[in-house]
Write a protein that holds these residues in place. Structure first.
Motif, mmCIF file in Angstrom:
data_model
loop_
_atom_site.group_PDB
_atom_site.id
_atom_site.type_symbol
_atom_site.label_atom_id
_atom_site.label_comp_id
_atom_site.label_asym_id
_atom_site.label_seq_id
_atom_site.Cartn_x
_atom_site.Cartn_y
_atom_site.Cartn_z
ATOM 1 N N LYS A 220 0.833 -1.209 0.000
ATOM 2 C CA LYS A 220 0.000 0.000 0.000
ATOM 3 C C LYS A 220 0.864 1.253 0.000
ATOM 4 C CE LYS A 220 -4.663 -0.864 1.776
ATOM 5 N NZ LYS A 220 -4.802 -2.307 1.640
ATOM 6 N N ALA A 221 2.062 1.152 0.580
ATOM 7 C CA ALA A 221 2.971 2.292 0.594
ATOM 8 C C ALA A 221 3.817 2.369 -0.675
ATOM 9 C CB ALA A 221 3.881 2.221 1.820
ATOM 10 N N ALA A 222 3.549 1.495 -1.639
ATOM 11 C CA ALA A 222 4.171 1.531 -2.971
ATOM 12 C C ALA A 222 5.689 1.402 -2.928
ATOM 13 C CB ALA A 222 3.763 2.802 -3.718
ATOM 14 N N ILE A 223 6.195 0.522 -2.082
ATOM 15 C CA ILE A 223 7.638 0.282 -2.043
ATOM 16 C C ILE A 223 8.044 -0.537 -3.275
ATOM 17 C CG2 ILE A 223 7.415 -1.855 -0.701
ATOM 18 C CD1 ILE A 223 10.160 0.673 -0.043
ATOM 19 N N PHE A 224 9.177 -0.227 -3.880
ATOM 20 C CA PHE A 224 9.668 -0.984 -5.029
ATOM 21 C C PHE A 224 10.017 -2.418 -4.580
ATOM 22 C CE2 PHE A 224 13.031 -2.558 -7.771
ATOM 23 C CZ PHE A 224 12.606 -2.193 -9.030
ATOM 24 N N PRO A 225 9.650 -3.464 -5.307
ATOM 25 C CA PRO A 225 9.073 -3.477 -6.658
ATOM 26 C C PRO A 225 7.554 -3.649 -6.671
ATOM 27 C CG PRO A 225 9.884 -5.659 -6.131
ATOM 28 C CD PRO A 225 10.116 -4.815 -4.905
ATOM 29 N N PHE A 226 6.892 -3.292 -5.578
ATOM 30 C CA PHE A 226 5.442 -3.476 -5.465
ATOM 31 C C PHE A 226 4.694 -2.157 -5.609
ATOM 32 C CE2 PHE A 226 7.576 -6.601 -2.617
ATOM 33 C CZ PHE A 226 7.372 -7.716 -3.400
ATOM 34 N N HIS A 227 5.228 -1.276 -6.440
ATOM 35 C CA HIS A 227 4.678 0.057 -6.619
ATOM 36 C C HIS A 227 3.778 0.167 -7.840
ATOM 37 C CE1 HIS A 227 7.921 -0.283 -9.459
ATOM 38 N NE2 HIS A 227 7.395 0.730 -10.127
ATOM 39 N N GLY A 228 3.768 -0.848 -8.692
ATOM 40 C CA GLY A 228 3.166 -0.730 -10.015
ATOM 41 C C GLY A 228 1.697 -0.365 -10.018
ATOM 42 N N TRP A 229 0.972 -0.733 -8.964
ATOM 43 C CA TRP A 229 -0.462 -0.444 -8.931
ATOM 44 C C TRP A 229 -0.752 1.057 -8.850
ATOM 45 C CZ3 TRP A 229 -2.674 2.294 -4.979
ATOM 46 C CH2 TRP A 229 -1.905 2.450 -3.810
ATOM 47 N N LEU A 230 0.167 1.832 -8.241
ATOM 48 C CA LEU A 230 -0.134 3.235 -7.958
ATOM 49 C C LEU A 230 -0.216 4.099 -9.220
ATOM 50 C CD1 LEU A 230 -0.780 5.074 -5.600
ATOM 51 C CD2 LEU A 230 1.647 5.521 -5.314
ATOM 52 N N ARG A 302 0.072 10.788 -13.877
ATOM 53 C CA ARG A 302 1.029 9.715 -13.589
ATOM 54 C C ARG A 302 2.371 10.279 -13.117
ATOM 55 N NH1 ARG A 302 0.312 4.445 -15.761
ATOM 56 N NH2 ARG A 302 2.553 4.329 -16.116
ATOM 57 N N ARG A 303 2.733 11.465 -13.602
ATOM 58 C CA ARG A 303 3.963 12.098 -13.125
ATOM 59 C C ARG A 303 3.881 12.328 -11.620
ATOM 60 N NH1 ARG A 303 7.034 17.142 -15.966
ATOM 61 N NH2 ARG A 303 7.302 15.472 -17.501
ATOM 62 N N LEU A 304 2.750 12.810 -11.162
ATOM 63 C CA LEU A 304 2.586 13.012 -9.723
ATOM 64 C C LEU A 304 2.477 11.692 -8.978
ATOM 65 C CD1 LEU A 304 2.179 16.001 -10.537
ATOM 66 C CD2 LEU A 304 0.516 16.137 -8.673
ATOM 67 N N ALA A 305 2.003 10.654 -9.665
ATOM 68 C CA ALA A 305 1.944 9.336 -9.031
ATOM 69 C C ALA A 305 3.349 8.843 -8.696
ATOM 70 C CB ALA A 305 1.236 8.343 -9.955
ATOM 71 N N TYR A 306 4.280 9.018 -9.625
ATOM 72 C CA TYR A 306 5.666 8.621 -9.342
ATOM 73 C C TYR A 306 6.265 9.490 -8.236
ATOM 74 C CZ TYR A 306 5.941 5.311 -13.199
ATOM 75 O OH TYR A 306 5.759 4.217 -14.009
#
Length: 496
Positions: A220-230, A302-306
């Motif tokens: 849920k905190a979008a840590i790499f490599p589990f960030h792809g959903w955000l 998406r820029r703000l998502a990253y």
């Protein structure tokens, strides 16, 4: 009696949303007033509870032996609950204008309001089991928001969101069960309650389980490599995107990591271990990766998502110092990021709502027609980049202090990572404003382009009032942050 009031901030929004699902309100004005009144009332009750928290723990029911469902307001609960309660009424007001031409708005607002209550449940959870159940429920009630438009992209994003969340909670479940078995109490206690006499000599197992839970909650905190959903979830309406990125979902992931690290396992047990080093390394990798992708990304939202992915790992990096100073830094940046990022996303949403443009290269000259929107976006951008006199600088300064205080090589590398990310953030945020406000002369001499630009304008007060308040808060926190830091320091040192 006051102890039972803890239930109200959870139950009131849920009942409001359920009522709207059962009895849809067709009159738009009546519906908006009904929703905003319920949300504001809930915020007032929450603030009342936080100003004078009831003593003790409220036990709701038990799932079995030593698995009670409890609610309690301690320092960390007050911190997260205050963020949620203060931001939600403004986010709801913004939603009314953004969603005015959308379909199934009643259903959208119903689940939007229900999410408020479930997030407060995460904040006020008294133990890890209660937090886990609210945490899981949060995934379920946000699914209808992500898929709201019912487009192919929204359906794909929702499937990805669900797969990631299910996988994450499975890992977190392992950590929860292990902690329940090897702790003296599952209630949240500053410093943790892990019983080392039960663990024996198997500390590597403790560290392994912690890492599983860290990455589980870290989804849920979008840590790499589990960030792809955000980034994928950016296809959802902007009020949802802001909700996911600034208030509810990602901040619940960070909050869960705070709880599990400092109130379950205990930072002293983890400090200096290989588990802590892994957490630090992945946080730094996430920051560098997401900051770089933010510069490359042409899609505005998406820029703000990253940017969100990067800033979340700022917080995780601070927390991974396993110290009171690290917890203080993480809390400070979590608060300031919530305000400046929701402002940034709402600016993006206002631009998309008024112009229909989704990409940065389409924004030439738009800033001249939407000056207030881009002024607020500029404030959000310079704050995210860490410019002095803005709240983002205070958050990053506190993180740097925690990194230097750690005295390790990884801590020193972490400071360099922050500097790199600050440069990338300045590029991908401020370049948007420059392009929108100072377009090429060739573009501004194009009669067709000029005619198109004349159609655009800033949104109404429903969007501008939240944006103005968020921008003011960003500046105030930047020049008058010490009272906030002093208060957070009390919590970070376990004195409340």
């Amino acid at each position: 009696m006051k102890l039972y009031l803890i239930l109200v901030p959870i139950v009131l929004p849920v009942l409001t949303g359920v009522f709207m699902l059962i009895r849809p309100i067709k009159d738009v004005k009546v519906r908006n007033i009904f929703v905003e009144t319920a949300v504001v009332l809930n915020t007032i009750i929450t603030i009342y509870l936080l100003l004078d928290p009831p003593a003790g723990t409220l036990e709701l029911f038990s799932l079995g032996d030593k698995l009670p469902m409890t609610l309690r307001i301690d320092g960390l609960a007050s911190f997260f609950g205050c963020i949620v309660a203060c931001l939600w009424p403004l986010a709801t007001l913004y939603t009314f204008e953004y969603m005015e031409h959308e379909h199934r708005v009643n259903t959208f607002l119903a689940f939007y309001t229900i999410t408020y209550g479930i997030t407060m449940g995460v904040a006020f959870s008294g133990n890890i089991v209660t937090l886990y159940l609210f945490y899981e429920t949060l995934t379920m009630v946000t699914l209808p928001l992500v898929i709201h438009t019912m487009s192919d992209a929204a359906k794909k994003a929702t499937r990805k969101y669900l797969y990631y969340m299910i996988g994450g909670t499975a890992f977190a479940f392992i950590g929860m069960v292990y902690y329940a078995l090897f702790s003296s109490s599952i209630e949240f206690t500053y410093g943790g309650s892990l019983d080392l006499t039960k663990v024996g000599h198997y500390m590597d197992v403790v560290y392994f389980v912690y890492i599983l839970a860290f990455f589980g909650f870290g989804v849920k905190a979008a840590i790499f490599p589990f960030h792809g959903w955000l980034p994928e979830a950016s296809v959802a309406p902007t009020p949802v995107t802001a909700l996911l990125h600034a208030v509810a979902v990602v901040k619940s992931g960070i909050f869960a990591i705070m709880r599990f690290t400092y109130y379950c396992f205990g930072a002293e047990i983890l400090k200096g271990s290989w588990a802590a080093e892994i957490a630090v390394i992945f946080a730094m990798v996430t920051i560098v990766y997401a900051s770089t992708m933010g510069v490359k990304e042409a899609h505005f939202k998406r820029r703000l998502a990253y940017s969100t992915v990067s800033n979340l790992s700022y917080i995780i990096l601070a927390l991974s110092m396993m110290s009171p100073l690290g917890l203080l830094a993480g809390m400070a940046h979590m608060l300031f990021h919530a305000v400046m990022k929701i402002s940034g996303f709402f600016c993006v949403g206002a631009v998309m709502h008024k112009t229909g443009k989704n990409y940065v290269y389409e924004l030439d000259g738009v800033g001249k027609r939407m000056p207030l929107t881009f002024l607020f976006f500029f404030i959000s951008g310079v704050s995210l980049a860490g410019f002095p006199l803005f709240s983002g600088f205070i958050g990053k300064y506190q993180i740097a202090l925690a990194l230097f205080d750690d005295g390790s090589v990884l801590g020193d590398v972490g400071v360099l990572v922050l500097l790199y990310s600050a440069l990338m953030t300045a590029i991908y945020m401020i370049s948007v404003v420059v392009r929108a406000v100072f377009p090429d002369k060739e573009i501004m001499t194009d009669e067709r382009k000029i005619a198109e630009l004349e159609k655009y304008s800033d949104p109404t007060y429903k969007m501008l009032v939240p944006l103005a308040l968020f921008s003011i808060a960003t500046v105030i926190f930047g020049i008058w942050a010490q009272p906030v830091i002093d208060r957070l320091s009390i919590v970070a040192n376990g004195r409340f």
